[in-house]
Scaffold this motif. Structure first.
Motif, PDB file in Angstrom:
ATOM      1  N   SER A  17       0.836  -1.203   0.000  1.00 27.92           N
ATOM      2  CA  SER A  17       0.000   0.000   0.000  1.00 27.92           C
ATOM      3  C   SER A  17       0.867   1.249   0.000  1.00 27.92           C
ATOM      4  CB  SER A  17      -0.940   0.022   1.206  1.00 27.92           C
ATOM      5  OG  SER A  17      -1.863  -1.029   1.143  1.00 27.92           O
ATOM      6  N   GLY A  18       1.922   1.239   0.802  1.00 29.19           N
ATOM      7  CA  GLY A  18       2.883   2.334   0.826  1.00 29.19           C
ATOM      8  C   GLY A  18       2.289   3.706   1.034  1.00 29.19           C
ATOM      9  N   CYS A  19       1.237   3.807   1.806  1.00 36.30           N
ATOM     10  CA  CYS A  19       0.615   5.108   1.978  1.00 36.30           C
ATOM     11  C   CYS A  19       0.331   5.391   3.445  1.00 36.30           C
ATOM     12  CB  CYS A  19      -0.677   5.204   1.178  1.00 36.30           C
ATOM     13  SG  CYS A  19      -1.955   4.065   1.740  1.00 36.30           S
ATOM     14  N   GLU A  20       0.122   6.631   3.721  1.00 36.16           N
ATOM     15  CA  GLU A  20      -0.267   7.049   5.059  1.00 36.16           C
ATOM     16  C   GLU A  20      -1.735   7.424   5.106  1.00 36.16           C
ATOM     17  OE1 GLU A  20       1.592   6.902   7.828  1.00 36.16           O
ATOM     18  OE2 GLU A  20       3.110   5.967   6.573  1.00 36.16           O
ATOM     19  N   GLY A  21      -2.385   7.455   3.963  1.00 33.82           N
ATOM     20  CA  GLY A  21      -3.790   7.852   3.878  1.00 33.82           C
ATOM     21  C   GLY A  21      -4.726   6.718   4.223  1.00 33.82           C
ATOM     22  N   PRO A  22      -6.007   6.922   3.964  1.00 34.90           N
ATOM     23  CA  PRO A  22      -7.015   5.947   4.364  1.00 34.90           C
ATOM     24  C   PRO A  22      -7.150   4.740   3.442  1.00 34.90           C
ATOM     25  CG  PRO A  22      -8.061   7.808   3.309  1.00 34.90           C
ATOM     26  CD  PRO A  22      -6.594   8.138   3.414  1.00 34.90           C
ATOM     27  N   ASN A  23      -6.493   4.718   2.285  1.00 35.97           N
ATOM     28  CA  ASN A  23      -6.679   3.643   1.319  1.00 35.97           C
ATOM     29  C   ASN A  23      -5.641   2.541   1.446  1.00 35.97           C
ATOM     30  OD1 ASN A  23      -8.930   4.896   0.155  1.00 35.97           O
ATOM     31  ND2 ASN A  23      -7.600   6.218  -1.032  1.00 35.97           N
ATOM     32  N   CYS A  24      -5.329   2.161   2.657  1.00 33.67           N
ATOM     33  CA  CYS A  24      -4.341   1.113   2.903  1.00 33.67           C
ATOM     34  C   CYS A  24      -5.018  -0.143   3.414  1.00 33.67           C
ATOM     35  CB  CYS A  24      -3.328   1.577   3.939  1.00 33.67           C
ATOM     36  SG  CYS A  24      -2.337   2.975   3.411  1.00 33.67           S
ATOM     37  N   VAL A  25      -4.460  -1.285   3.058  1.00 33.74           N
ATOM     38  CA  VAL A  25      -4.936  -2.553   3.591  1.00 33.74           C
ATOM     39  C   VAL A  25      -4.162  -2.820   4.873  1.00 33.74           C
ATOM     40  CG1 VAL A  25      -5.082  -5.031   3.181  1.00 33.74           C
ATOM     41  CG2 VAL A  25      -5.494  -3.435   1.306  1.00 33.74           C
ATOM     42  N   GLU A  26      -4.889  -3.230   5.908  1.00 32.22           N
ATOM     43  CA  GLU A  26      -4.269  -3.542   7.190  1.00 32.22           C
ATOM     44  C   GLU A  26      -4.638  -4.961   7.584  1.00 32.22           C
ATOM     45  OE1 GLU A  26      -4.194   0.759   9.372  1.00 32.22           O
ATOM     46  OE2 GLU A  26      -6.090  -0.331   9.424  1.00 32.22           O
ATOM     47  N   ALA A  27      -3.717  -5.643   8.264  1.00 37.50           N
ATOM     48  CA  ALA A  27      -3.952  -7.008   8.717  1.00 37.50           C
ATOM     49  C   ALA A  27      -3.517  -7.144  10.170  1.00 37.50           C
ATOM     50  CB  ALA A  27      -3.160  -7.988   7.852  1.00 37.50           C
ATOM     51  N   ALA A  28      -4.183  -8.048  10.881  1.00 41.26           N
ATOM     52  CA  ALA A  28      -3.830  -8.364  12.264  1.00 41.26           C
ATOM     53  C   ALA A  28      -4.097  -9.847  12.486  1.00 41.26           C
ATOM     54  CB  ALA A  28      -4.650  -7.529  13.243  1.00 41.26           C
ATOM     55  N   ARG A  29      -3.284 -10.460  13.317  1.00 48.06           N
ATOM     56  CA  ARG A  29      -3.520 -11.861  13.688  1.00 48.06           C
ATOM     57  C   ARG A  29      -4.061 -11.883  15.101  1.00 48.06           C
ATOM     58  NH1 ARG A  29      -0.173 -16.985  11.824  1.00 48.06           N
ATOM     59  NH2 ARG A  29      -1.603 -18.507  12.680  1.00 48.06           N
ATOM     60  N   GLN A  30      -5.184 -12.540  15.260  1.00 43.38           N
ATOM     61  CA  GLN A  30      -5.811 -12.617  16.575  1.00 43.38           C
ATOM     62  C   GLN A  30      -6.275 -14.054  16.790  1.00 43.38           C
ATOM     63  OE1 GLN A  30      -5.881 -10.476  19.055  1.00 43.38           O
ATOM     64  NE2 GLN A  30      -6.946 -11.982  20.268  1.00 43.38           N
ATOM     65  N   GLY A  31      -5.677 -14.715  17.726  1.00 39.95           N
ATOM     66  CA  GLY A  31      -6.042 -16.108  17.963  1.00 39.95           C
ATOM     67  C   GLY A  31      -5.795 -16.942  16.729  1.00 39.95           C
ATOM     68  N   GLY A  32      -6.809 -17.661  16.278  1.00 35.45           N
ATOM     69  CA  GLY A  32      -6.659 -18.535  15.125  1.00 35.45           C
ATOM     70  C   GLY A  32      -7.103 -17.932  13.816  1.00 35.45           C
ATOM     71  N   VAL A  34      -6.875 -14.448  10.846  1.00 36.66           N
ATOM     72  CA  VAL A  34      -6.256 -13.223  10.355  1.00 36.66           C
ATOM     73  C   VAL A  34      -7.395 -12.251  10.069  1.00 36.66           C
ATOM     74  CG1 VAL A  34      -4.883 -12.179   8.508  1.00 36.66           C
ATOM     75  CG2 VAL A  34      -4.297 -14.456   9.367  1.00 36.66           C
ATOM     76  N   GLN A  35      -7.265 -11.031  10.552  1.00 35.20           N
ATOM     77  CA  GLN A  35      -8.273  -9.997  10.324  1.00 35.20           C
ATOM     78  C   GLN A  35      -7.732  -9.037   9.268  1.00 35.20           C
ATOM     79  OE1 GLN A  35      -8.882  -8.172  14.139  1.00 35.20           O
ATOM     80  NE2 GLN A  35      -9.651 -10.040  15.056  1.00 35.20           N
ATOM     81  N   LEU A  36      -8.586  -8.667   8.306  1.00 32.73           N
ATOM     82  CA  LEU A  36      -8.208  -7.741   7.243  1.00 32.73           C
ATOM     83  C   LEU A  36      -9.206  -6.604   7.205  1.00 32.73           C
ATOM     84  CD1 LEU A  36      -7.620 -10.422   4.497  1.00 32.73           C
ATOM     85  CD2 LEU A  36      -5.852  -9.224   5.779  1.00 32.73           C
ATOM     86  N   ARG A  37      -8.716  -5.404   6.900  1.00 33.12           N
ATOM     87  CA  ARG A  37      -9.606  -4.253   6.750  1.00 33.12           C
ATOM     88  C   ARG A  37      -8.948  -3.217   5.855  1.00 33.12           C
ATOM     89  NH1 ARG A  37      -9.135  -1.014  12.517  1.00 33.12           N
ATOM     90  NH2 ARG A  37      -7.034  -0.245  12.169  1.00 33.12           N
ATOM     91  N   GLU A  38      -9.763  -2.304   5.338  1.00 35.80           N
ATOM     92  CA  GLU A  38      -9.266  -1.152   4.588  1.00 35.80           C
ATOM     93  C   GLU A  38      -9.168   0.022   5.552  1.00 35.80           C
ATOM     94  OE1 GLU A  38     -10.622  -0.093   0.658  1.00 35.80           O
ATOM     95  OE2 GLU A  38     -11.896  -1.874   0.714  1.00 35.80           O
ATOM     96  N   GLY A  39      -8.170   0.869   5.347  1.00 35.51           N
ATOM     97  CA  GLY A  39      -7.995   2.023   6.216  1.00 35.51           C
ATOM     98  C   GLY A  39      -9.164   2.988   6.177  1.00 35.51           C
ATOM     99  N   ASP A  40      -9.859   3.060   5.030  1.00 38.61           N
ATOM    100  CA  ASP A  40     -10.981   3.993   4.928  1.00 38.61           C
ATOM    101  C   ASP A  40     -12.296   3.389   5.414  1.00 38.61           C
ATOM    102  OD1 ASP A  40     -11.289   2.279   2.782  1.00 38.61           O
ATOM    103  OD2 ASP A  40     -11.878   3.834   1.378  1.00 38.61           O
ATOM    104  N   ALA A  41     -12.285   2.119   5.823  1.00 34.21           N
ATOM    105  CA  ALA A  41     -13.479   1.463   6.364  1.00 34.21           C
ATOM    106  C   ALA A  41     -13.075   0.555   7.525  1.00 34.21           C
ATOM    107  CB  ALA A  41     -14.188   0.661   5.283  1.00 34.21           C
ATOM    108  N   PRO A  42     -12.476   1.115   8.570  1.00 35.42           N
ATOM    109  CA  PRO A  42     -11.908   0.284   9.637  1.00 35.42           C
ATOM    110  C   PRO A  42     -12.928  -0.525  10.428  1.00 35.42           C
ATOM    111  CG  PRO A  42     -11.836   2.587  10.266  1.00 35.42           C
ATOM    112  CD  PRO A  42     -12.276   2.542   8.820  1.00 35.42           C
ATOM    113  N   ALA A  43     -14.192  -0.167  10.360  1.00 39.67           N
ATOM    114  CA  ALA A  43     -15.207  -0.920  11.107  1.00 39.67           C
ATOM    115  C   ALA A  43     -15.577  -2.229  10.411  1.00 39.67           C
ATOM    116  CB  ALA A  43     -16.456  -0.070  11.312  1.00 39.67           C
TER     117      ALA A  43
END
Length: 69
Positions: A17-32, A34-43
């Motif tokens: 994504s290489g950006c600081e704005g809202p159009n970035c893909v974010e990932a997190a590992r929680q338990g078993g 992987v959670q994925l979200r877009e920066g402009d729609a974090p909910a």
């Protein structure tokens, strides 16, 4: 900035994504899962298995999935 995911894991931005704005893909590992979200729609969070996520990333890396800008 690192934000906590559902359940307390840390969100990481995609290096592609290489950006600081809202159009970035974010990932997190929680338990078993992987959670994925877009920066402009974090909910809105997509939950996938680690195996599915690893297969998806592998397909991106070896060119089986083409990313268009």
């Amino acid at each position: 900035m690192v934000r906590e995911s559902e359940g307390g894991g840390a969100w990481r931005k995609s290096s592609f994504s290489g950006c600081e704005g809202p159009n970035c893909v974010e990932a997190a590992r929680q338990g078993g899962v992987v959670q994925l979200r877009e920066g402009d729609a974090p909910a809105t969070i997509l939950h996938v298995s680690p195996e599915s996520f690893e297969g998806f990333v592998g397909s991106l890396k070896n060119g089986r999935i083409v990313v268009r800008s």
